[in-house]
Scaffold this motif. Structure first.
Motif, mmCIF file in Angstrom:
data_model
loop_
_atom_site.group_PDB
_atom_site.id
_atom_site.type_symbol
_atom_site.label_atom_id
_atom_site.label_comp_id
_atom_site.label_asym_id
_atom_site.label_seq_id
_atom_site.Cartn_x
_atom_site.Cartn_y
_atom_site.Cartn_z
ATOM 1 N N LYS A 191 19.622 18.576 -76.538
ATOM 2 C CA LYS A 191 20.231 19.073 -77.714
ATOM 3 C C LYS A 191 20.989 20.498 -77.411
ATOM 4 O O LYS A 191 21.116 21.203 -78.122
ATOM 5 N N VAL A 192 21.430 20.527 -76.156
ATOM 6 C CA VAL A 192 22.185 21.701 -75.845
ATOM 7 C C VAL A 192 23.657 21.676 -76.573
ATOM 8 O O VAL A 192 24.048 22.863 -76.882
ATOM 9 N N VAL A 193 24.326 20.548 -76.371
ATOM 10 C CA VAL A 193 25.655 20.408 -76.779
ATOM 11 C C VAL A 193 25.630 20.144 -78.304
ATOM 12 O O VAL A 193 24.873 19.464 -78.946
ATOM 13 N N PRO A 194 26.149 21.014 -79.222
ATOM 14 C CA PRO A 194 26.126 20.967 -80.608
ATOM 15 C C PRO A 194 26.716 19.596 -81.256
ATOM 16 O O PRO A 194 27.665 18.976 -80.585
ATOM 17 N N SER A 195 25.951 19.088 -82.165
ATOM 18 C CA SER A 195 26.320 17.740 -82.753
ATOM 19 C C SER A 195 27.952 17.855 -83.134
ATOM 20 O O SER A 195 28.443 16.746 -82.858
ATOM 21 N N ALA A 196 28.350 18.887 -83.414
ATOM 22 C CA ALA A 196 29.979 18.741 -83.605
ATOM 23 C C ALA A 196 30.804 18.291 -82.537
ATOM 24 O O ALA A 196 31.820 17.641 -82.655
ATOM 25 N N CYS A 197 30.223 18.426 -81.041
ATOM 26 C CA CYS A 197 30.948 18.289 -80.065
ATOM 27 C C CYS A 197 30.453 16.743 -79.597
ATOM 28 O O CYS A 197 31.351 16.317 -78.797
ATOM 29 N N ARG A 198 29.409 16.204 -80.211
ATOM 30 C CA ARG A 198 28.718 14.938 -79.378
ATOM 31 C C ARG A 198 29.665 13.817 -79.608
ATOM 32 O O ARG A 198 29.671 12.924 -78.824
ATOM 33 N N GLY A 199 30.669 13.607 -80.767
ATOM 34 C CA GLY A 199 31.290 12.596 -80.840
ATOM 35 C C GLY A 199 32.161 12.194 -79.995
ATOM 36 O O GLY A 199 32.203 10.892 -79.485
ATOM 37 N N ALA A 200 33.059 13.141 -79.768
ATOM 38 C CA ALA A 200 34.044 12.792 -78.601
ATOM 39 C C ALA A 200 33.551 12.772 -77.341
ATOM 40 O O ALA A 200 34.071 11.837 -76.330
ATOM 41 N N LEU A 201 32.525 13.752 -76.949
ATOM 42 C CA LEU A 201 31.749 13.507 -75.652
ATOM 43 C C LEU A 201 31.195 12.037 -75.334
ATOM 44 O O LEU A 201 31.263 11.562 -74.376
ATOM 45 N N ASP A 202 30.645 11.382 -76.521
ATOM 46 C CA ASP A 202 29.988 10.235 -76.519
ATOM 47 C C ASP A 202 30.984 9.110 -76.311
ATOM 48 O O ASP A 202 30.812 8.173 -75.485
ATOM 49 N N LEU A 203 32.093 9.351 -76.862
ATOM 50 C CA LEU A 203 33.322 8.464 -76.458
ATOM 51 C C LEU A 203 33.758 8.339 -75.151
ATOM 52 O O LEU A 203 34.241 7.411 -74.405
ATOM 53 N N LEU A 204 33.934 9.722 -74.573
ATOM 54 C CA LEU A 204 34.282 9.348 -73.155
ATOM 55 C C LEU A 204 33.225 8.988 -72.200
ATOM 56 O O LEU A 204 33.584 8.277 -71.340
ATOM 57 N N ILE A 205 31.851 9.214 -72.694
ATOM 58 C CA ILE A 205 31.020 8.828 -71.604
ATOM 59 C C ILE A 205 31.027 7.216 -71.946
ATOM 60 O O ILE A 205 30.751 6.497 -70.738
ATOM 61 N N GLU A 206 31.077 6.604 -72.910
ATOM 62 C CA GLU A 206 31.045 5.205 -72.994
ATOM 63 C C GLU A 206 32.130 4.691 -72.632
ATOM 64 O O GLU A 206 32.051 3.601 -72.019
ATOM 65 N N GLU A 207 33.609 5.298 -72.591
ATOM 66 C CA GLU A 207 34.451 4.722 -71.803
ATOM 67 C C GLU A 207 34.440 4.741 -70.276
ATOM 68 O O GLU A 207 34.714 3.771 -69.561
ATOM 69 N N ILE A 208 33.688 5.607 -69.856
ATOM 70 C CA ILE A 208 33.434 5.563 -68.345
ATOM 71 C C ILE A 208 32.267 4.615 -67.917
ATOM 72 O O ILE A 208 32.459 3.688 -67.049
ATOM 73 N N ALA A 209 31.293 4.543 -69.054
ATOM 74 C CA ALA A 209 30.269 3.156 -68.749
ATOM 75 C C ALA A 209 30.865 1.993 -68.643
ATOM 76 O O ALA A 209 30.156 1.275 -67.976
ATOM 77 N N VAL A 210 31.867 1.789 -69.226
ATOM 78 C CA VAL A 210 32.570 0.252 -69.207
ATOM 79 C C VAL A 210 33.868 0.099 -68.600
ATOM 80 O O VAL A 210 34.486 -1.020 -68.627
ATOM 81 N N GLY A 211 34.325 1.352 -67.964
ATOM 82 C CA GLY A 211 35.582 1.251 -67.207
ATOM 83 C C GLY A 211 35.489 0.671 -66.109
ATOM 84 O O GLY A 211 34.657 0.201 -65.401
ATOM 85 N N GLU A 212 36.766 0.438 -65.580
ATOM 86 C CA GLU A 212 37.237 -0.294 -64.372
ATOM 87 C C GLU A 212 37.282 0.791 -63.100
ATOM 88 O O GLU A 212 38.125 1.905 -63.528
ATOM 89 N N LEU A 213 36.686 0.843 -62.306
ATOM 90 C CA LEU A 213 36.691 1.971 -61.207
ATOM 91 C C LEU A 213 38.184 2.499 -60.891
ATOM 92 O O LEU A 213 38.384 3.735 -60.831
ATOM 93 N N TYR A 214 38.830 1.596 -60.503
ATOM 94 C CA TYR A 214 40.289 1.946 -60.001
ATOM 95 C C TYR A 214 41.256 2.675 -61.263
ATOM 96 O O TYR A 214 41.564 3.761 -60.929
ATOM 97 N N ASP A 215 41.073 2.131 -62.354
ATOM 98 C CA ASP A 215 41.676 2.610 -63.644
ATOM 99 C C ASP A 215 41.127 3.967 -63.882
ATOM 100 O O ASP A 215 41.903 5.038 -63.874
#
Length: 235
Positions: free
Chosen positions: A33-57
């Motif tokens: 809980k270091v990152v404020p909750s107001a920042c988590r939505g956008a950060l979570d989207l980036l993490i989720e995008e990387i988790a399902v992303g294709e490596l070359y892309d």
């Protein structure tokens, strides 16, 4: 603080290991809980995008942003010293700070590489890490604005760093850092011009505004010293 390790990983060149580890990042951020909750939505989207992303892309997108665009370079002193000799002394000072904390650079990377800096923060007490982030928040805020212009999800990482910092960035300093041309990464001629090496000058007056002490990272800000002194301090 594993949170800073997560943010460091997100700004590193994508590899299969990053994709495999990404699902665990959310749990780490939730737990600390270091990152404020107001920042988590956008950060979570980036993490989720990387988790399902294709490596070359993922690698292609990363390269277009951070490897091809000088204005998005992931080296702190690139944005405040450019190619001046002040940058060399700033590197020495930063490396000495790492070594004083028993952190020795094994990888072939410069001390001011942002993922490396965040790795260092992960080894320090949270209050110290927040203070150091406050000294660099102006750079991160400028990078966030440039990424917003490109509609990049990587903006979320820099927004999180600014939010965690102990001191808010000065608008005046951020505006100074944002001056100059920010070329389209697909405009090869503009990129060549942006990457053209600056002349390194020596002799009396050569350091100009870059001549400053070594008491903190913020002292390295070439254009911003007076603005820092005038900026209101958070209560």
């Amino acid at each position: 603080m594993k949170t800073f390790k997560v943010l460091s990983a997100l700004l590193s060149y994508p590899a299969q290991g990053l994709i495999d580890a990404a699902p665990d990042f959310l749990a780490i951020l939730d737990a600390e809980k270091v990152v404020p909750s107001a920042c988590r939505g956008a950060l979570d989207l980036l993490i989720e995008e990387i988790a399902v992303g294709e490596l070359y892309d993922l690698q292609e997108r990363y390269g277009l942003l951070f490897d091809r665009s000088k204005t998005l370079a992931l080296h702190l002193f690139e944005h405040v010293h450019g190619e001046s000799r002040d940058r060399g002394q700033a590197m020495v000072d930063l490396k000495a700070m790492y070594e004083k904390a028993d952190l020795f650079i094994a990888a072939n990377e410069l001390p001011d590489y942002v993922p490396l800096f965040l790795e260092f923060l992960s080894t320090r007490p949270l209050a110290e890490s927040r203070e150091l982030l406050g000294q660099t928040a102006h750079i991160f805020a400028a990078l966030a604005e440039r990424l917003e212009r490109r509609q990049s999800k990587y903006k979320a990482v820099f927004d999180a760093l600014v939010a965690v910092a102990a001191a808010a960035p000065s608008r005046e300093i951020v505006d100074e850092l944002l001056k100059g041309i920010d070329p389209d990464p697909m405009d090869l001629e503009a990129l060549d011009a942006a990457w053209e090496e600056e002349e390194v000058r020596f002799g009396p007056g050569s350091q100009g505004q870059g001549a400053c002490g070594h008491e903190s990272l913020i002292a390295k800000l070439r254009h911003a010293r007076r603005a820092v002194d005038r900026a209101p301090r958070p209560q």
